[in-house]
Design a protein around this motif. Structure first.
Motif, PDB file in Angstrom:
ATOM      1  N   THR A   9      -5.982   1.391  -2.108  1.00 24.27           N
ATOM      2  CA  THR A   9      -4.915   0.518  -2.593  1.00 24.27           C
ATOM      3  C   THR A   9      -4.904  -0.804  -1.839  1.00 24.27           C
ATOM      4  O   THR A   9      -4.673  -1.869  -2.443  1.00 24.27           O
ATOM      5  N   ASN A  20      -1.233   4.990 -10.949  1.00 31.42           N
ATOM      6  CA  ASN A  20      -1.702   5.683  -9.744  1.00 31.42           C
ATOM      7  C   ASN A  20      -1.196   7.114  -9.588  1.00 31.42           C
ATOM      8  O   ASN A  20      -1.611   7.808  -8.660  1.00 31.42           O
ATOM      9  N   ASP A  77      -6.254   7.204  -0.495  1.00 29.70           N
ATOM     10  CA  ASP A  77      -5.721   6.378  -1.572  1.00 29.70           C
ATOM     11  C   ASP A  77      -5.089   5.105  -1.014  1.00 29.70           C
ATOM     12  O   ASP A  77      -5.140   4.050  -1.663  1.00 29.70           O
ATOM     13  N   VAL A  78      -4.499   5.182   0.170  1.00 27.69           N
ATOM     14  CA  VAL A  78      -3.942   3.980   0.799  1.00 27.69           C
ATOM     15  C   VAL A  78      -5.046   2.973   1.058  1.00 27.69           C
ATOM     16  O   VAL A  78      -4.883   1.770   0.822  1.00 27.69           O
ATOM     17  N   ALA A 138       0.820  -1.206   0.000  1.00 30.88           N
ATOM     18  CA  ALA A 138       0.000   0.000   0.000  1.00 30.88           C
ATOM     19  C   ALA A 138       0.856   1.259   0.000  1.00 30.88           C
ATOM     20  O   ALA A 138       0.625   2.192  -0.777  1.00 30.88           O
ATOM     21  N   TYR A 146      -2.673  12.492  -8.435  1.00 31.36           N
ATOM     22  CA  TYR A 146      -1.790  13.454  -7.772  1.00 31.36           C
ATOM     23  C   TYR A 146      -1.339  14.543  -8.741  1.00 31.36           C
ATOM     24  O   TYR A 146      -1.229  15.717  -8.363  1.00 31.36           O
ATOM     25  N   SER A 195      -3.739  11.188  -0.237  1.00 33.80           N
ATOM     26  CA  SER A 195      -2.985   9.933  -0.207  1.00 33.80           C
ATOM     27  C   SER A 195      -3.476   8.986   0.880  1.00 33.80           C
ATOM     28  O   SER A 195      -3.370   7.763   0.739  1.00 33.80           O
ATOM     29  N   MET A 224       2.796   8.869  -6.015  1.00 36.37           N
ATOM     30  CA  MET A 224       2.518  10.239  -5.544  1.00 36.37           C
ATOM     31  C   MET A 224       3.690  11.157  -5.865  1.00 36.37           C
ATOM     32  O   MET A 224       3.502  12.293  -6.320  1.00 36.37           O
ATOM     33  N   CYS A 280       2.942   1.557  -3.307  1.00 34.39           N
ATOM     34  CA  CYS A 280       2.063   1.788  -4.453  1.00 34.39           C
ATOM     35  C   CYS A 280       1.334   3.122  -4.377  1.00 34.39           C
ATOM     36  O   CYS A 280       0.710   3.542  -5.357  1.00 34.39           O
ATOM     37  N   VAL A 281       1.376   3.791  -3.233  1.00 36.11           N
ATOM     38  CA  VAL A 281       0.767   5.119  -3.106  1.00 36.11           C
ATOM     39  C   VAL A 281       1.824   6.208  -3.167  1.00 36.11           C
ATOM     40  O   VAL A 281       1.742   7.137  -3.987  1.00 36.11           O
TER      41      VAL A 281
END
Length: 271
Positions: A203, A145, A199-200, A78, A149, A196, A86, A81-82
């Protein structure tokens, strides 16, 4: 910022939940005597008890231990991938918003192309082509992803670029990189940082979904989504095999959602 975050009830609770998760992950060998990968068929599908707090799975593995061990996989996936995408998206949005003209048009058309595809469809397609593995999940999320952002930071950059202190920096002939990185970026990145956190959560759910389709982390890794997939055939006989990994996903989702709410309060400009 930490002090302001702790003043927010949501932020304080989210931070406490994350601290508990991190501590439990680090202290797994002390909290459980079992090996998350060791097979013990003599104790297969045992219900929750004093010996096995979350019960055991169809291979006799302790579910409590595997849930704790799985936090390492899910949090790593997570966060990478974030925050990796970002960083890419923030730089793209900053460059597009500040430069304007052809650079802005080119970068935004690129984001529009990726944005046109549904998120899950594009991730599934990329991982399906590259093959199921943790590394390929990283590649897929890095490709997809960063878009959100970039759009957020570009919008903030366009607004900040018109403010008087940026005009003053230009009059004083500060370099472009100095203006972008020292004056615009710290102000433009705040909404992206708040975003974010949600977004976590998305994800973590996406990683679990990838495992459900057989395109995520592969067995015998104790990733939470994979634990749920492996337990589907035993939901009637051993529902605890599904319940506890599911609760772990809910727990981490609530923690990051509360952190996001706390951050939005902590970073809000004081008027």
């Amino acid at each position: 910022m930490l002090r302001n975050l702790l003043r927010s009830p949501a932020g304080a609770i989210g931070l406490a939940m994350m601290a508990i998760t991190a501590a439990a992950t680090v202290l797994t060998p002390l909290l459980s005597p079992y090996d998350p990968f060791a097979l013990d068929f003599a104790n297969a599908m045992q219900p929750p008890s004093a010996l096995h707090w979350f019960g055991t799975d169809n291979f006799g593995r302790d579910i409590f231990t595997r849930v704790l061990a799985g936090a390492v996989y899910d949090l790593r996936l997570a966060l990478v991938c974030v925050f990796g995408p970002m960083a890419i998206g923030v730089l793209v949005g900053l460059a597009a918003g500040y430069s304007g003209g052809r650079i802005d048009a080119l970068l935004m058309r690129l984001t529009d192309i990726v944005w046109a595809f549904p998120f899950y469809v594009l991730v599934l397609a990329i991982v399906g082509v590259l093959g199921p593995s943790e590394t390929n999940l990283y590649i897929a999320f890095f490709i997809v992803n960063w878009i959100g952002y970039a759009r957020i930071v570009r919008g903030e950059t366009l607004l900040i670029s018109r403010l008087e202190f940026i005009e003053a920096a230009r009059v004083l002939r500060f370099g472009r990189l100095r203006v972008m990185l020292r004056h615009i970026l710290p102000n433009a990145v705040t909404p992206a940082l708040v975003y974010s956190m949600s977004d976590v959560v998305l994800t973590v759910q996406a990683v679990a979904a990838m495992s459900f389709f057989g395109l995520g982390v592969q067995p015998p890794a104790p990733e939470w989504g994979l634990l749920i997939v492996e337990s589907i055939d035993f939901m009637r006989e051993a529902p605890w095999m599904t319940i506890f990994p599911g609760l772990a996903i809910v727990w981490i989702g609530i923690a990051f959602a509360l952190l996001g709410e706390g951050l939005s309060t902590a970073l809000k400009p004081k008027g």
